[in-house]
Design a protein around this motif. Structure first.
Motif, PDB file in Angstrom:
ATOM      1  N   LYS A 147      47.146  37.399  38.456  1.00 33.50           N
ATOM      2  CA  LYS A 147      46.641  37.415  39.842  1.00 33.50           C
ATOM      3  C   LYS A 147      47.033  38.674  40.598  1.00 33.50           C
ATOM      4  O   LYS A 147      46.851  38.765  41.801  1.00 33.50           O
ATOM      5  CB  LYS A 147      47.210  36.194  40.596  1.00 33.50           C
ATOM      6  N   LEU A 148      47.575  39.656  39.901  1.00 34.42           N
ATOM      7  CA  LEU A 148      48.006  40.894  40.543  1.00 34.42           C
ATOM      8  C   LEU A 148      46.796  41.737  40.937  1.00 34.42           C
ATOM      9  O   LEU A 148      45.877  41.921  40.141  1.00 34.42           O
ATOM     10  CB  LEU A 148      48.905  41.680  39.569  1.00 34.42           C
ATOM     11  N   PHE A 149      46.786  42.244  42.169  1.00 40.27           N
ATOM     12  CA  PHE A 149      45.665  43.066  42.665  1.00 40.27           C
ATOM     13  C   PHE A 149      46.128  44.505  42.725  1.00 40.27           C
ATOM     14  O   PHE A 149      47.030  44.837  43.497  1.00 40.27           O
ATOM     15  CB  PHE A 149      45.201  42.580  44.031  1.00 40.27           C
ATOM     16  N   ARG A 150      45.517  45.368  41.896  1.00 42.00           N
ATOM     17  CA  ARG A 150      45.851  46.786  41.883  1.00 42.00           C
ATOM     18  C   ARG A 150      44.575  47.611  41.849  1.00 42.00           C
ATOM     19  O   ARG A 150      43.767  47.441  40.961  1.00 42.00           O
ATOM     20  CB  ARG A 150      46.662  47.112  40.627  1.00 42.00           C
TER      21      ARG A 150
ATOM     22  N   PHE B 125      37.109  43.901  54.507  1.00 43.49           N
ATOM     23  CA  PHE B 125      36.979  43.993  53.060  1.00 43.49           C
ATOM     24  C   PHE B 125      37.519  42.733  52.410  1.00 43.49           C
ATOM     25  O   PHE B 125      38.483  42.154  52.894  1.00 43.49           O
ATOM     26  CB  PHE B 125      37.761  45.196  52.522  1.00 43.49           C
ATOM     27  N   GLU B 126      36.881  42.310  51.321  1.00 48.53           N
ATOM     28  CA  GLU B 126      37.405  41.205  50.534  1.00 48.53           C
ATOM     29  C   GLU B 126      37.764  41.707  49.143  1.00 48.53           C
ATOM     30  O   GLU B 126      37.145  42.646  48.636  1.00 48.53           O
ATOM     31  CB  GLU B 126      36.401  40.056  50.444  1.00 48.53           C
ATOM     32  N   LYS B 127      38.782  41.074  48.548  1.00 45.23           N
ATOM     33  CA  LYS B 127      39.227  41.473  47.209  1.00 45.23           C
ATOM     34  C   LYS B 127      38.341  40.823  46.164  1.00 45.23           C
ATOM     35  O   LYS B 127      38.056  39.628  46.241  1.00 45.23           O
ATOM     36  CB  LYS B 127      40.670  41.028  46.986  1.00 45.23           C
ATOM     37  N   ARG B 128      37.917  41.604  45.202  1.00 41.93           N
ATOM     38  CA  ARG B 128      37.142  41.085  44.074  1.00 41.93           C
ATOM     39  C   ARG B 128      37.657  41.726  42.792  1.00 41.93           C
ATOM     40  O   ARG B 128      38.340  42.752  42.835  1.00 41.93           O
ATOM     41  CB  ARG B 128      35.660  41.400  44.240  1.00 41.93           C
ATOM     42  N   HIS B 129      37.300  41.130  41.656  1.00 38.70           N
ATOM     43  CA  HIS B 129      37.689  41.724  40.375  1.00 38.70           C
ATOM     44  C   HIS B 129      36.636  41.427  39.320  1.00 38.70           C
ATOM     45  O   HIS B 129      35.841  40.498  39.455  1.00 38.70           O
ATOM     46  CB  HIS B 129      39.060  41.206  39.927  1.00 38.70           C
ATOM     47  N   LYS B 130      36.639  42.230  38.279  1.00 40.39           N
ATOM     48  CA  LYS B 130      35.797  42.022  37.105  1.00 40.39           C
ATOM     49  C   LYS B 130      36.678  42.150  35.879  1.00 40.39           C
ATOM     50  O   LYS B 130      37.548  43.022  35.819  1.00 40.39           O
ATOM     51  CB  LYS B 130      34.686  43.081  37.028  1.00 40.39           C
ATOM     52  N   ASN B 131      36.460  41.293  34.883  1.00 39.31           N
ATOM     53  CA  ASN B 131      37.145  41.399  33.602  1.00 39.31           C
ATOM     54  C   ASN B 131      36.223  42.108  32.614  1.00 39.31           C
ATOM     55  O   ASN B 131      35.075  41.719  32.436  1.00 39.31           O
ATOM     56  CB  ASN B 131      37.521  40.027  33.067  1.00 39.31           C
ATOM     57  N   VAL B 132      36.736  43.158  31.982  1.00 38.68           N
ATOM     58  CA  VAL B 132      35.945  43.964  31.056  1.00 38.68           C
ATOM     59  C   VAL B 132      36.551  43.839  29.663  1.00 38.68           C
ATOM     60  O   VAL B 132      37.721  44.184  29.478  1.00 38.68           O
ATOM     61  CB  VAL B 132      35.948  45.452  31.484  1.00 38.68           C
TER      62      VAL B 132
ATOM     63  N   MET C 196      42.940  38.741  21.270  1.00 40.45           N
ATOM     64  CA  MET C 196      41.929  38.938  20.235  1.00 40.45           C
ATOM     65  C   MET C 196      42.339  40.067  19.302  1.00 40.45           C
ATOM     66  O   MET C 196      43.192  40.881  19.627  1.00 40.45           O
ATOM     67  CB  MET C 196      40.578  39.261  20.875  1.00 40.45           C
ATOM     68  N   LYS C 197      41.711  40.096  18.138  1.00 38.77           N
ATOM     69  CA  LYS C 197      41.990  41.154  17.169  1.00 38.77           C
ATOM     70  C   LYS C 197      41.213  42.405  17.569  1.00 38.77           C
ATOM     71  O   LYS C 197      39.985  42.377  17.639  1.00 38.77           O
ATOM     72  CB  LYS C 197      41.571  40.685  15.780  1.00 38.77           C
ATOM     73  N   ARG C 198      41.931  43.487  17.864  1.00 36.54           N
ATOM     74  CA  ARG C 198      41.369  44.783  18.239  1.00 36.54           C
ATOM     75  C   ARG C 198      40.515  44.748  19.508  1.00 36.54           C
ATOM     76  O   ARG C 198      39.701  45.631  19.735  1.00 36.54           O
ATOM     77  CB  ARG C 198      40.561  45.385  17.089  1.00 36.54           C
ATOM     78  N   THR C 199      40.674  43.731  20.345  1.00 38.96           N
ATOM     79  CA  THR C 199      39.954  43.656  21.619  1.00 38.96           C
ATOM     80  C   THR C 199      40.914  43.172  22.696  1.00 38.96           C
ATOM     81  O   THR C 199      41.685  42.247  22.463  1.00 38.96           O
ATOM     82  CB  THR C 199      38.754  42.698  21.518  1.00 38.96           C
ATOM     83  N   ILE C 200      40.851  43.796  23.863  1.00 34.70           N
ATOM     84  CA  ILE C 200      41.668  43.372  24.997  1.00 34.70           C
ATOM     85  C   ILE C 200      40.753  43.110  26.183  1.00 34.70           C
ATOM     86  O   ILE C 200      39.604  43.544  26.201  1.00 34.70           O
ATOM     87  CB  ILE C 200      42.731  44.430  25.373  1.00 34.70           C
ATOM     88  N   ILE C 201      41.281  42.383  27.171  1.00 36.71           N
ATOM     89  CA  ILE C 201      40.571  42.152  28.432  1.00 36.71           C
ATOM     90  C   ILE C 201      41.259  42.990  29.504  1.00 36.71           C
ATOM     91  O   ILE C 201      42.466  42.890  29.700  1.00 36.71           O
ATOM     92  CB  ILE C 201      40.583  40.661  28.831  1.00 36.71           C
ATOM     93  N   VAL C 202      40.468  43.831  30.176  1.00 40.45           N
ATOM     94  CA  VAL C 202      40.988  44.710  31.229  1.00 40.45           C
ATOM     95  C   VAL C 202      40.442  44.227  32.564  1.00 40.45           C
ATOM     96  O   VAL C 202      39.237  44.012  32.708  1.00 40.45           O
ATOM     97  CB  VAL C 202      40.573  46.177  30.966  1.00 40.45           C
ATOM     98  N   ARG C 203      41.335  44.039  33.537  1.00 39.30           N
ATOM     99  CA  ARG C 203      40.947  43.585  34.875  1.00 39.30           C
ATOM    100  C   ARG C 203      40.768  44.801  35.773  1.00 39.30           C
ATOM    101  O   ARG C 203      41.655  45.645  35.879  1.00 39.30           O
ATOM    102  CB  ARG C 203      42.025  42.662  35.435  1.00 39.30           C
ATOM    103  N   ARG C 204      39.588  44.880  36.411  1.00 40.76           N
ATOM    104  CA  ARG C 204      39.281  45.959  37.353  1.00 40.76           C
ATOM    105  C   ARG C 204      39.163  45.366  38.751  1.00 40.76           C
ATOM    106  O   ARG C 204      38.278  44.568  39.010  1.00 40.76           O
ATOM    107  CB  ARG C 204      37.980  46.650  36.967  1.00 40.76           C
ATOM    108  N   ASP C 205      40.055  45.732  39.641  1.00 39.38           N
ATOM    109  CA  ASP C 205      40.058  45.233  41.018  1.00 39.38           C
ATOM    110  C   ASP C 205      39.341  46.218  41.935  1.00 39.38           C
ATOM    111  O   ASP C 205      39.430  47.431  41.756  1.00 39.38           O
ATOM    112  CB  ASP C 205      41.501  45.057  41.508  1.00 39.38           C
ATOM    113  N   TYR C 206      38.630  45.666  42.934  1.00 41.15           N
ATOM    114  CA  TYR C 206      37.956  46.525  43.906  1.00 41.15           C
ATOM    115  C   TYR C 206      37.816  45.766  45.216  1.00 41.15           C
ATOM    116  O   TYR C 206      38.027  44.549  45.282  1.00 41.15           O
ATOM    117  CB  TYR C 206      36.584  46.983  43.391  1.00 41.15           C
ATOM    118  N   LEU C 207      37.471  46.490  46.278  1.00 43.06           N
ATOM    119  CA  LEU C 207      37.278  45.902  47.603  1.00 43.06           C
ATOM    120  C   LEU C 207      35.796  45.918  47.935  1.00 43.06           C
ATOM    121  O   LEU C 207      35.125  46.929  47.778  1.00 43.06           O
ATOM    122  CB  LEU C 207      38.059  46.694  48.652  1.00 43.06           C
ATOM    123  N   GLN C 208      35.277  44.771  48.402  1.00 41.69           N
ATOM    124  CA  GLN C 208      33.864  44.640  48.783  1.00 41.69           C
ATOM    125  C   GLN C 208      33.791  44.486  50.291  1.00 41.69           C
ATOM    126  O   GLN C 208      34.443  43.612  50.862  1.00 41.69           O
ATOM    127  CB  GLN C 208      33.255  43.419  48.071  1.00 41.69           C
ATOM    128  N   TYR C 209      32.995  45.315  50.937  1.00 41.04           N
ATOM    129  CA  TYR C 209      32.883  45.259  52.394  1.00 41.04           C
ATOM    130  C   TYR C 209      31.930  44.142  52.804  1.00 41.04           C
ATOM    131  O   TYR C 209      30.822  44.030  52.290  1.00 41.04           O
ATOM    132  CB  TYR C 209      32.372  46.598  52.929  1.00 41.04           C
TER     133      TYR C 209
END
Length: 165
Positions: free
Chosen positions: A160-163, A105-112, A85-98
């Motif tokens: 699909k990278l988890f960091r 723990f299970e791996k989850r993510h949100k796109n911001v 997108m023009k002047r907008t990016i998608i950032v992936r935030r990974d976290y662990l949910q108990y």
């Protein structure tokens, strides 16, 4: 005499910074030190203003360094997944949910969606960015890029990278 440098005209409307008055009349006999007519600010919180924001020629009212946006609330780190997108990016935030049932723990993510100012040149997929919360800039965008660290290895797919940061 203060020097005025016109901004890059890439839009249909005339691009100028809101905080700068262009039509100031010259006073005869008074000489001042050369200073460019460009508005920029220090956002605080330990983040340096990029040199491109100070010396650049762009106009972005949603930029935290040169526009009318204040950073308040959360400051997060994430991985850039998309910059299509023009002047907008998608950032992936990974976290662990108990999960208490399995005591694991299970791996989850949100796109911001994040607004990226033109002062951050070539933000690409795989880069790590620090983002700060601000007022709503559009329907979905509520964050702004504050810092950019280029990726060390571009060959790995970031979809699909988890960091965890």
């Amino acid at each position: 005499m203060v020097e005025y440098r016109e901004a890059d005209q890439t839009e249909k409307a005339y691009q100028k910074q809101d905080a700068i008055f262009i039509g100031k009349k010259r006073v005869l006999g008074v000489r001042k030190a050369k200073k460019s007519l460009r508005y920029f600010k220090n956002i605080g919180l330990g983040f340096k203003t990029p040199t491109e924001a100070i010396e650049g020629n762009y106009v972005d009212k949603k930029c935290p360094f040169t526009g009318n946006v204040s950073i308040r609330g959360r400051i997060l780190k994430g991985l850039v997944v998309s910059n299509k997108m023009k002047r907008t990016i998608i950032v992936r935030r990974d976290y662990l949910q108990y999960v208490s049932k399995y005591r694991r723990f299970e791996k989850r993510h949100k796109n911001v969606p994040v607004h990226v100012s033109p002062c951050f040149i070539n933000v690409r997929e795989g880069d790590v960015v620090t983002i700060g919360q601000c007022r709503p800039l559009s329907k979905t965008v509520r964050f702004n890029v504050l810092e950019h660290q280029p990726a060390k290895n571009r060959s790995i797919s970031v979809k699909k990278l988890f960091r965890v940061f």
